[in-house]
Motif scaffolding. Structure first.
Motif, PDB file in Angstrom:
ATOM      1  N   GLN A   1      -5.823  12.977  -5.915  1.00 38.54           N
ATOM      2  CA  GLN A   1      -5.357  12.546  -4.572  1.00 38.54           C
ATOM      3  C   GLN A   1      -3.870  13.032  -4.518  1.00 38.54           C
ATOM      4  O   GLN A   1      -3.263  13.314  -5.136  1.00 38.54           O
ATOM      5  N   VAL A   2      -3.561  13.154  -3.096  1.00 41.76           N
ATOM      6  CA  VAL A   2      -2.293  13.586  -2.481  1.00 41.76           C
ATOM      7  C   VAL A   2      -1.628  12.292  -1.689  1.00 41.76           C
ATOM      8  O   VAL A   2      -2.159  11.870  -0.657  1.00 41.76           O
ATOM      9  N   GLN A   3      -0.659  12.074  -2.020  1.00 42.48           N
ATOM     10  CA  GLN A   3       0.161  10.993  -1.236  1.00 42.48           C
ATOM     11  C   GLN A   3       1.235  11.862  -0.499  1.00 42.48           C
ATOM     12  O   GLN A   3       2.003  12.491  -0.982  1.00 42.48           O
ATOM     13  N   LEU A   4       1.392  11.283   1.027  1.00 46.56           N
ATOM     14  CA  LEU A   4       2.220  11.853   1.685  1.00 46.56           C
ATOM     15  C   LEU A   4       3.183  10.911   2.322  1.00 46.56           C
ATOM     16  O   LEU A   4       2.613   9.937   3.060  1.00 46.56           O
ATOM     17  N   VAL A   5       4.407  10.953   2.366  1.00 45.68           N
ATOM     18  CA  VAL A   5       5.476  10.073   2.726  1.00 45.68           C
ATOM     19  C   VAL A   5       6.236  10.667   3.689  1.00 45.68           C
ATOM     20  O   VAL A   5       7.077  11.329   3.329  1.00 45.68           O
ATOM     21  N   GLU A   6       6.151  10.265   4.953  1.00 46.22           N
ATOM     22  CA  GLU A   6       7.121  10.671   6.223  1.00 46.22           C
ATOM     23  C   GLU A   6       8.261   9.759   6.517  1.00 46.22           C
ATOM     24  O   GLU A   6       8.174   8.532   6.165  1.00 46.22           O
ATOM     25  N   SER A   7       9.260  10.126   7.146  1.00 49.32           N
ATOM     26  CA  SER A   7      10.263   9.413   7.560  1.00 49.32           C
ATOM     27  C   SER A   7      11.112  10.405   8.509  1.00 49.32           C
ATOM     28  O   SER A   7      10.647  11.668   8.701  1.00 49.32           O
ATOM     29  N   GLY A   8      12.044   9.748   9.254  1.00 49.87           N
ATOM     30  CA  GLY A   8      12.769  10.462  10.219  1.00 49.87           C
ATOM     31  C   GLY A   8      12.424  10.251  11.632  1.00 49.87           C
ATOM     32  O   GLY A   8      13.142  10.875  12.507  1.00 49.87           O
ATOM     33  N   GLY A   9      11.476   9.670  12.080  1.00 48.25           N
ATOM     34  CA  GLY A   9      11.141   9.449  13.410  1.00 48.25           C
ATOM     35  C   GLY A   9      12.209   8.226  14.074  1.00 48.25           C
ATOM     36  O   GLY A   9      12.875   7.945  13.267  1.00 48.25           O
ATOM     37  N   GLY A  10      12.059   8.231  15.203  1.00 49.63           N
ATOM     38  CA  GLY A  10      12.756   7.448  16.195  1.00 49.63           C
ATOM     39  C   GLY A  10      12.848   7.705  17.533  1.00 49.63           C
ATOM     40  O   GLY A  10      12.080   8.427  18.020  1.00 49.63           O
ATOM     41  N   LEU A  11      13.849   7.188  18.306  1.00 47.17           N
ATOM     42  CA  LEU A  11      13.872   7.447  19.680  1.00 47.17           C
ATOM     43  C   LEU A  11      15.171   8.173  19.902  1.00 47.17           C
ATOM     44  O   LEU A  11      16.120   8.056  19.361  1.00 47.17           O
ATOM     45  N   VAL A  12      15.068   9.220  20.811  1.00 44.67           N
ATOM     46  CA  VAL A  12      15.936  10.129  21.140  1.00 44.67           C
ATOM     47  C   VAL A  12      15.943  10.291  22.740  1.00 44.67           C
ATOM     48  O   VAL A  12      14.963  10.473  23.326  1.00 44.67           O
TER      49      VAL A  12
ATOM     50  N   THR B   1      -1.356  18.426  -7.879  1.00 42.27           N
ATOM     51  CA  THR B   1      -1.054  19.756  -7.409  1.00 42.27           C
ATOM     52  C   THR B   1      -1.851  20.687  -7.098  1.00 42.27           C
ATOM     53  O   THR B   1      -2.937  20.774  -7.640  1.00 42.27           O
ATOM     54  N   PHE B   2      -1.601  21.711  -6.195  1.00 40.58           N
ATOM     55  CA  PHE B   2      -2.668  22.711  -5.886  1.00 40.58           C
ATOM     56  C   PHE B   2      -2.070  23.958  -5.918  1.00 40.58           C
ATOM     57  O   PHE B   2      -0.891  24.363  -5.577  1.00 40.58           O
ATOM     58  N   SER B   3      -2.712  25.012  -6.135  1.00 38.85           N
ATOM     59  CA  SER B   3      -2.326  26.423  -6.438  1.00 38.85           C
ATOM     60  C   SER B   3      -1.876  27.061  -4.729  1.00 38.85           C
ATOM     61  O   SER B   3      -0.879  27.698  -4.793  1.00 38.85           O
ATOM     62  N   SER B   4      -2.711  26.752  -3.719  1.00 42.60           N
ATOM     63  CA  SER B   4      -2.634  27.642  -2.503  1.00 42.60           C
ATOM     64  C   SER B   4      -2.947  26.399  -1.377  1.00 42.60           C
ATOM     65  O   SER B   4      -4.213  25.988  -1.373  1.00 42.60           O
ATOM     66  N   TYR B   5      -1.904  26.137  -0.513  1.00 34.75           N
ATOM     67  CA  TYR B   5      -2.012  25.253   0.585  1.00 34.75           C
ATOM     68  C   TYR B   5      -1.071  25.365   1.434  1.00 34.75           C
ATOM     69  O   TYR B   5      -0.082  26.045   1.469  1.00 34.75           O
TER      70      TYR B   5
ATOM     71  N   CYS C   1       2.013  13.886   8.923  1.00 33.17           N
ATOM     72  CA  CYS C   1       2.296  15.046   8.074  1.00 33.17           C
ATOM     73  C   CYS C   1       0.747  15.496   7.360  1.00 33.17           C
ATOM     74  O   CYS C   1       0.012  14.703   7.272  1.00 33.17           O
ATOM     75  N   ASN C   2       0.727  16.887   7.048  1.00 35.67           N
ATOM     76  CA  ASN C   2      -0.624  17.092   6.873  1.00 35.67           C
ATOM     77  C   ASN C   2      -0.448  18.253   5.549  1.00 35.67           C
ATOM     78  O   ASN C   2       0.434  19.105   5.535  1.00 35.67           O
ATOM     79  N   VAL C   3      -1.290  18.052   4.468  1.00 35.19           N
ATOM     80  CA  VAL C   3      -1.668  19.403   3.668  1.00 35.19           C
ATOM     81  C   VAL C   3      -3.239  19.814   3.731  1.00 35.19           C
ATOM     82  O   VAL C   3      -4.098  18.885   3.732  1.00 35.19           O
ATOM     83  N   ARG C   4      -3.349  20.859   3.775  1.00 31.53           N
ATOM     84  CA  ARG C   4      -4.607  21.425   3.890  1.00 31.53           C
ATOM     85  C   ARG C   4      -4.753  22.456   2.807  1.00 31.53           C
ATOM     86  O   ARG C   4      -3.961  23.402   2.627  1.00 31.53           O
ATOM     87  N   LEU C   5      -5.751  22.214   1.984  1.00 23.06           N
ATOM     88  CA  LEU C   5      -6.146  23.253   0.897  1.00 23.06           C
ATOM     89  C   LEU C   5      -6.704  24.540   1.376  1.00 23.06           C
ATOM     90  O   LEU C   5      -7.720  24.512   2.189  1.00 23.06           O
ATOM     91  N   VAL C   6      -6.278  25.299   0.987  1.00 23.31           N
ATOM     92  CA  VAL C   6      -6.740  26.876   1.361  1.00 23.31           C
ATOM     93  C   VAL C   6      -8.143  27.208   0.916  1.00 23.31           C
ATOM     94  O   VAL C   6      -9.169  27.428   1.389  1.00 23.31           O
ATOM     95  N   SER C   7      -8.516  26.535  -0.366  1.00 28.61           N
ATOM     96  CA  SER C   7      -9.965  26.997  -0.894  1.00 28.61           C
ATOM     97  C   SER C   7     -10.895  26.232  -0.324  1.00 28.61           C
ATOM     98  O   SER C   7     -12.088  26.727  -0.058  1.00 28.61           O
ATOM     99  N   SER C   8     -10.544  24.991   0.282  1.00 26.78           N
ATOM    100  CA  SER C   8     -11.569  23.947   0.689  1.00 26.78           C
ATOM    101  C   SER C   8     -11.541  23.627   2.073  1.00 26.78           C
ATOM    102  O   SER C   8     -12.549  23.222   2.515  1.00 26.78           O
ATOM    103  N   GLY C   9     -10.631  23.776   2.557  1.00 33.85           N
ATOM    104  CA  GLY C   9     -10.063  23.320   3.960  1.00 33.85           C
ATOM    105  C   GLY C   9      -9.839  21.689   3.823  1.00 33.85           C
ATOM    106  O   GLY C   9      -9.835  21.195   5.068  1.00 33.85           O
TER     107      GLY C   9
END
Length: 118
Positions: A1-12, A28-32, A96-104
């Motif tokens: 499993q992969v966890q993605l934690v985003e930050s930095g949004g707001g009002l501008v 961890t993955f070899s190609s993504y 935020c997105n991680v896409r694996l090359v091998s499986s999509g």
């Protein structure tokens, strides 16, 4: 499993800048690809930018070319999105997105709101 934690949004204000960050942890993955999508109210989620983790190639949607820059920190497995010259039409939830090359297979972050006022 992969966890993605985003930050930095707001009002501008239009013409301003924001920087989004996304840190990945877990397997961890070899190609993504790691990058960003966004979804505005009433619209489908759309691609914004991505970086190939294997060779650093970058890809951008036409709507953000020349204004947004994606970069990475290999040691921290973190990707950044520097957004300049923001427009009201950039208002959306950015994912935020991680896409694996091998499986999509896609992994997604929880999303961060970016609001650009006119």
């Amino acid at each position: 499993q992969v966890q993605l934690v985003e930050s930095g949004g707001g009002l501008v204000q239009a013409g301003g800048s924001l920087r989004l960050s996304c840190a990945a942890s877990g397997r961890t993955f070899s190609s993504y690809f790691m990058g960003w999508f966004r979804q505005a109210p009433g619209k489908e989620r759309e691609f914004v930018a991505a970086v190939s983790w294997s060779d650093g190639s970058t890809f951008y949607a036409d709507s953000v070319k020349g204004r947004f820059t994606i970069s990475r920190d290999n040691a921290k497995t973190t990707v950044y999105l520097q957004m300049n010259s923001l427009k009201p039409e950039d208002t959306a939830v950015y994912y935020c997105n991680v896409r694996l090359v091998s499986s999509g297979l896609d992994y997604w972050g929880q999303g961060t709101q970016v609001t650009v006022s006119s």
